[in-house]
Write an enzyme that holds these catalytic residues in place. Structure first.
Site, PDB file in Angstrom:
ATOM      1  N   LYS A  32      93.451 -20.732  53.219  1.00 55.30           N
ATOM      2  CA  LYS A  32      92.033 -20.423  53.361  1.00 55.30           C
ATOM      3  C   LYS A  32      91.186 -21.397  52.542  1.00 55.30           C
ATOM      4  O   LYS A  32      90.198 -21.969  53.032  1.00 55.30           O
ATOM      5  CB  LYS A  32      91.780 -18.975  52.927  1.00 55.30           C
ATOM      6  CG  LYS A  32      90.419 -18.431  53.364  1.00 55.30           C
ATOM      7  CD  LYS A  32      90.192 -17.022  52.814  1.00 55.30           C
ATOM      8  CE  LYS A  32      91.238 -16.045  53.275  1.00 55.30           C
ATOM      9  NZ  LYS A  32      91.123 -15.674  54.685  1.00 55.30           N
TER      10      LYS A  32
ATOM     11  N   ARG B 268      88.431 -13.205  48.347  1.00 55.94           N
ATOM     12  CA  ARG B 268      89.504 -13.114  49.338  1.00 55.94           C
ATOM     13  C   ARG B 268      90.774 -13.735  48.780  1.00 55.94           C
ATOM     14  O   ARG B 268      90.728 -14.709  48.027  1.00 55.94           O
ATOM     15  CB  ARG B 268      89.125 -13.856  50.631  1.00 55.94           C
ATOM     16  CG  ARG B 268      87.976 -13.250  51.417  1.00 55.94           C
ATOM     17  CD  ARG B 268      87.646 -14.118  52.639  1.00 55.94           C
ATOM     18  NE  ARG B 268      86.726 -13.466  53.561  1.00 55.94           N
ATOM     19  CZ  ARG B 268      85.406 -13.597  53.506  1.00 55.94           C
ATOM     20  NH1 ARG B 268      84.863 -14.359  52.569  1.00 55.94           N
ATOM     21  NH2 ARG B 268      84.633 -12.984  54.387  1.00 55.94           N
TER      22      ARG B 268
ATOM     23  N   MET C 295      95.975  -8.726  50.053  1.00 56.25           N
ATOM     24  CA  MET C 295      94.832  -7.878  49.730  1.00 56.25           C
ATOM     25  C   MET C 295      93.704  -8.040  50.743  1.00 56.25           C
ATOM     26  O   MET C 295      93.406  -9.137  51.194  1.00 56.25           O
ATOM     27  CB  MET C 295      94.318  -8.248  48.337  1.00 56.25           C
ATOM     28  CG  MET C 295      93.285  -7.286  47.796  1.00 56.25           C
ATOM     29  SD  MET C 295      92.482  -7.896  46.308  1.00 56.25           S
ATOM     30  CE  MET C 295      91.129  -8.821  47.012  1.00 56.25           C
TER      31      MET C 295
ATOM     32  N   HIS D   9      93.749  -5.652  63.277  1.00 57.82           N
ATOM     33  CA  HIS D   9      94.981  -5.870  62.509  1.00 57.82           C
ATOM     34  C   HIS D   9      96.208  -5.680  63.386  1.00 57.82           C
ATOM     35  O   HIS D   9      97.124  -6.509  63.394  1.00 57.82           O
ATOM     36  CB  HIS D   9      95.018  -4.882  61.325  1.00 57.82           C
ATOM     37  CG  HIS D   9      96.267  -4.962  60.498  1.00 57.82           C
ATOM     38  ND1 HIS D   9      97.399  -4.226  60.776  1.00 57.82           N
ATOM     39  CD2 HIS D   9      96.567  -5.719  59.422  1.00 57.82           C
ATOM     40  CE1 HIS D   9      98.324  -4.501  59.881  1.00 57.82           C
ATOM     41  NE2 HIS D   9      97.855  -5.406  59.043  1.00 57.82           N
TER      42      HIS D   9
ATOM     43  N   SER E  54     136.204 -26.048  65.846  1.00 59.94           N
ATOM     44  CA  SER E  54     135.051 -25.192  66.081  1.00 59.94           C
ATOM     45  C   SER E  54     134.958 -24.238  64.899  1.00 59.94           C
ATOM     46  O   SER E  54     135.899 -23.488  64.634  1.00 59.94           O
ATOM     47  CB  SER E  54     135.205 -24.401  67.385  1.00 59.94           C
ATOM     48  OG  SER E  54     134.092 -23.565  67.576  1.00 59.94           O
TER      49      SER E  54
ATOM     50  N   CYS F 212     130.607 -21.953  66.453  1.00 57.74           N
ATOM     51  CA  CYS F 212     130.567 -20.927  67.496  1.00 57.74           C
ATOM     52  C   CYS F 212     130.285 -19.530  66.961  1.00 57.74           C
ATOM     53  O   CYS F 212     130.285 -18.569  67.716  1.00 57.74           O
ATOM     54  CB  CYS F 212     131.868 -20.920  68.304  1.00 57.74           C
ATOM     55  SG  CYS F 212     133.341 -20.549  67.338  1.00 57.74           S
TER      56      CYS F 212
ATOM     57  N   TYR G 104     127.922 -29.966  68.442  1.00 59.82           N
ATOM     58  CA  TYR G 104     127.283 -28.927  69.243  1.00 59.82           C
ATOM     59  C   TYR G 104     127.220 -27.624  68.480  1.00 59.82           C
ATOM     60  O   TYR G 104     127.917 -27.426  67.475  1.00 59.82           O
ATOM     61  CB  TYR G 104     128.027 -28.714  70.571  1.00 59.82           C
ATOM     62  CG  TYR G 104     129.409 -28.104  70.429  1.00 59.82           C
ATOM     63  CD1 TYR G 104     129.589 -26.724  70.420  1.00 59.82           C
ATOM     64  CD2 TYR G 104     130.543 -28.908  70.317  1.00 59.82           C
ATOM     65  CE1 TYR G 104     130.847 -26.163  70.293  1.00 59.82           C
ATOM     66  CE2 TYR G 104     131.810 -28.351  70.191  1.00 59.82           C
ATOM     67  CZ  TYR G 104     131.961 -26.976  70.172  1.00 59.82           C
ATOM     68  OH  TYR G 104     133.211 -26.418  70.046  1.00 59.82           O
TER      69      TYR G 104
END
Length: 890
Positions: free
Chosen positions: A26, A96, A107, A465, A774, A841, A861
């Protein structure tokens, strides 16, 4: 001297957008908006480092902080020509919170801070409106009392309701200045009673009380829950933003609103949002009043859009919309206030959106030239794709509409009605699907909203909200269903004369806002359009291949539909439980001679062969990794005497013999017992049958299609090189027999699943025999930690809550321990056999954080459940774009 406070606005911008770690999202964006010339009320940000200092030093502030805050306040005073605490011309501020990422659990805002019995008179005189001044005062006491002092919100509402009843008012807006004076007096009396102390009237005491409340909220239960759900470290801290007040409630030339530069539900490129005339910001998101649409095109009969009511301010806001999108190159969530027809910007941030909107915004912005394809790929959270990969309501299904609200978050959900977040959590933990029904949600409901399948509220709009949080969580949400009456005490909701009790089933359609009685049939998603476009861009940049864990035709079909590049794990034991074959499996297990076992296995061979034929056909030339039988044999045995008697009859023996045999097979710790390759060593005929089924199926499909399948045969639970030598020899021997019998050969490979620490530590030796590894990270996690995943759920949440573990190691790979073993095995294996194929896997193969690790290590993979394949594809692309493997390839 450390700089703890950063100013913004009125020509003083100490911060910028890339300082969000220090200033919070913010604060950084307020400074950035001011620096690009947007109308931002002046203010200052107390940094996240103060929050860290606060908790590291017994909730004390740095000694320089007070002076720096006072200097920053003086700058605001000079900019606006007002003075904080001055009775005649008071400066009022908002306070804020602002963490580096948006956190609904933080808050709530405190507005109008600085008002007291003297400054309220100055505000009234300056504004020329007594009602506005006293309304602002009661709002401040209500917010401060609830947020900072911890007084129950409903106690304030009760006083307002009494005032409305006494004056004959229906809406808050009908109360006059004298009414609000009485409400203020009632508020102060009630706060003193509730807290044991009078309401603080000194503006400096008010300010530091609010600052302390922001920092205190960083560690409150709802913030802790949100951080745990979203993997946000407590060490990040939150900033505090103090800003000069501008008022949207000074009359009909004032307004406040929340809007998005694109539709956060669909991603459509339209200005989307809501506003209220003569209101403050909390009125829009709290659902107290019904907000109005921004644009004339979206207004319904009886609604007045901002475009019509405030054309000049709306036109300016449209320009701001374009400016912010070009500047941030992302969809923005904006808060604004109009005071006396002048527009002020109070916030911008990257807007939370549904998965569908995320896809559309990313693809559209790439096609508009705002971002490139790799950036578009990075913009979509892989886990959010789950929202798109599950069923929606079948339009042909019968349904009974209970009510209709606002389509606040798309998707469909069905479950039993619950009326509290606590009950939602409790029932969800028992495996029930629940729909959380609330009059309106608040940050305290975060955990219950996460546990629920869907959310229904009777109040609130599209930016309430409930709507914002549900969209971020991917939960279907119907908001503002004003036709529903909720009775918390009775545990019921009623609509249109129909009464629904807690525990009864309803269905939500977040795309239409409809609510239905009972369960409604659902259909599978269609993965095309923006989804297909983005996945194509992801596939173009990823290095890791993505396979699926599948052993049924349905799983294999689903995996192919989702883009799987083969099967990374076919668990053959799952094929043995069908009614037409379990009897033969049990006869094989209970046979005490090799001949008896081979007779039973001969009955199983055609079934296994047909299973593999189906998989090879569906995968059409893609690799299929088939794990030979892994679990201990006792798992296939019946538990009832009548079932054991059936097996005995099939073998021509008696029940007593069967019971003795079953007792012989039982194990104290079967997970670490007679399973995996140990079965192949002691009962080689089992693996021989499975290998024959694989090779015969592969050759059959090769002849049918002209395209040879790519079988990869995986030996489970190998811990020693010799185990793999013995079992591989069995497989190779069968291969040669089948090739000779059919006159056909094909390529195949034999490897092993690395799921024991010893296997990882001796991978160089095992690699001499294996064609591939694997990593079975489910069992590797169990054997590394020395715990059972079936039992660990009883205490692992406490370990995560107490920061013993950063997260559940069965959900996301434990990089420090299990990951280290994977790295060792990778390095050792490839030293012996260059180009050794390596995959993963376990279910970690569908976890984005684990995929990042796999890219770093250099695996070839990942394999995961079919519905996680798109998640893995996108996560693999993002891992490649992040440079996770840079240290490996450098």
């Amino acid at each position: 001297m450390t700089k703890w406070v950063y100013g913004f606005g009125a020509g003083r911008n100490d911060g910028k957008a890339d300082m969000r770690n220090l200033l919070g999202g913010k604060g950084a964006n307020l400074a950035e908006m001011a620096s690009i010339g947007l109308p931002v009320p002046p203010g200052f940000t107390i940094t996240t480092e103060v929050c860290t200092y606060y908790y590291d030093n017994g909730k004390q502030y740095p000694k320089e902080l007070t002076d720096q805050v006072n200097e920053a306040l003086a700058r605001i005073e000079n900019a606006v020509g007002m003075k904080f605490g001055d009775a005649a011309n008071p400066l009022l501020v908002s306070v804020r919170s602002g963490a580096r990422v948006s956190m609904p659990g933080m808050m709530d805002t405190v507005l109008n801070l600085g008002l007291n019995d003297e400054t309220v008179l100055g505000l009234a005189k300056r504004s020329g409106d007594d009602r506005f001044a006293w309304d602002s005062y009661r709002r401040f006491i209500q917010m401060y009392g609830s947020v900072v002092l911890g007084v129950d919100h409903h106690r304030f509402e009760e006083i307002i309701e009494e005032a409305k009843h006494a004056s004959g008012a229906v809406e808050d807006t009908e109360l006059a200045a004298a009414d609000w004076q009485k409400v203020v007096a009632g508020y102060k009396e009630m706060v003193a009673e509730a807290t044991g102390k009078p309401f603080p009237l000194d503006p400096q005491e008010q300010l530091w009380g609010a600052v302390g409340a922001v920092f205190g909220s960083w560690m409150n239960p709802r913030a802790n829950t949100y951080r745990r759900l979203h993997d946000i470290p407590a060490s990040w801290g939150t900033a505090v933003n103090v800003q000069a007040m501008v008022f949207g409630n000074m009359g009909n030339d004032c307004a406040t609103g929340v809007c998005f530069t694109r539709d956060p539900s669909t991603g459509e490129n339209i200005f989307y949002g809501e506003y209220l005339i003569n209101a403050q910001g909390e009125d829009v998101v709290a659902g107290i009043r019904t907000p109005q649409p921004m644009s004339k095109a979206r207004a319904k009969p009886g609604e007045t859009s901002m475009e019509e009511a405030m054309p000049e301010a709306y036109a300016e806001l449209c320009k701001v919309r374009e400016t912010l999108e070009r500047h941030y190159t992302d969809m923005q969530d904006i808060e604004f206030t109009v005071q006396s027809n002048k527009l002020y910007m109070l916030q911008t941030r990257n807007g939370k959106r549904t998965a569908a909107a995320s896809l559309k915004v990313a693809v559209d912005m790439a096609e508009e030239g705002l971002i490139d394809h790799p950036e578009a790929v990075k913009r979509v959270a892989p886990g959010s794709l789950d929202q798109l990969l599950h069923p929606t309501l079948d339009p042909k299904a019968s349904r009974k509409v209970l009510t209709k609200g606002l389509p606040a978050s798309p998707g469909a959900a069905c479950g039993v009605v619950v009326f509290s977040a606590e009950e939602a959590e409790a029932r969800a933990n028992k495996g029930e699907a629940v729909i959380l029904v609330r009059i309106e949600t608040s940050p305290e409901d975060i955990a219950g909203m996460h546990a629920a399948k869907g959310i229904l509220t009777t109040r609130g709009g599209m930016t309430s909200h409930a709507a914002v949080v549900a969209r971020g969580m991917g939960r279907p949400c119907v908001a503002g269903a004003g036709g529903v009456v909720v009775d918390y005490a009775a545990g019921t909701l009623s609509a249109g004369g129909t009464l629904v009790h807690a525990g009864e089933t309803i269905t939500l359609d977040g795309a239409t806002g409809e609510v239905f009685l009972g369960a409604v049939a659902m259909i599978e998603p269609q993965l095309s359009g923006d989804f297909a476009t983005l996945m194509g861009w992801a596939d173009a940049v990823r290095r890791l291949k993505v396979r699926a864990n599948a052993e049924t035709p349905l799983d294999a079909d689903t995996a192919r539909k989702f883009g799987a590049e083969g099967i990374g794990l076919c668990r053959t034991e799952h094929m043995f439980f069908d009614a037409d074959r379990i009897g033969s499996v049990r006869q094989m297990i209970m046979s005490e001679t090799e001949g008896g076992r081979r007779d039973a296995l001969a009955k199983l061979l055609p079934f296994q062969r047909s299973d593999f034929v189906e998989l090879f056909r569906i995968m059409a030339g893609l690799p299929v990794t088939i794990r030979l039988l892994d679990p201990p044999l006792h798992e296939f045995l019946p538990h009832k005497d009548e079932e054991l008697a059936e097996v005995a009859a099939g073998l021509g023996t008696d029940l007593a013999t069967m019971k003795r045999r079953a007792a012989d097979l039982s194990e104290a710790n079967p997970m670490l017992g007679h399973r995996g390759c140990r079965l192949g060593v002691t009962y080689p005929e089992i693996y021989e049958m499975q290998a024959r089924a694989i090779f015969e199926a592969a050759i059959q499909v090769a002849k049918e299609t002209g395209s040879a399948p790519v079988p990869e045969i995986m030996i489970p639970l190998v811990g020693m090189k010799k185990e793999l030598e013995i079992t591989r020899a069995q497989v190779d021997k069968v291969a040669q027999e089948v090739f000779a019998e059919t006159g056909t050969t094909l390529d195949y490979s034999v490897g092993t699943m690395i799921e024991l620490p010893r296997a990882a530590l001796t991978a160089d030796k095992i690699a001499e025999v294996a064609d591939f590894f694997s990593f079975g990270t489910n069992d590797l996690t169990q054997t590394t930690f020395g715990l059972s995943r079936d039992d660990a759920g009883k205490f692992l949440p406490y370990y995560v809550e107490k920061d013993i573990l950063p997260k559940d190691p069965f959900v996301s790979i434990d990089v420090e321990g299990v990951g280290a073993l994977v790295e060792i095995a990778t390095e050792k294996g490839r030293k012996v056999k260059n180009g050794l194929k390596l995959g993963i896997c376990g279910e970690h193969g569908g976890d984005p954080a684990s995929i990042q690790f796999c890219e770093k290590v250099g695996l070839d993979y990942v394999s995961c459940s079919p519905y996680r394949v798109p998640v893995a594809r996108l996560a693999a692309a993002q891992a490649a774009l992040s440079g996770a493997g840079a240290d490996r390839t450098a």
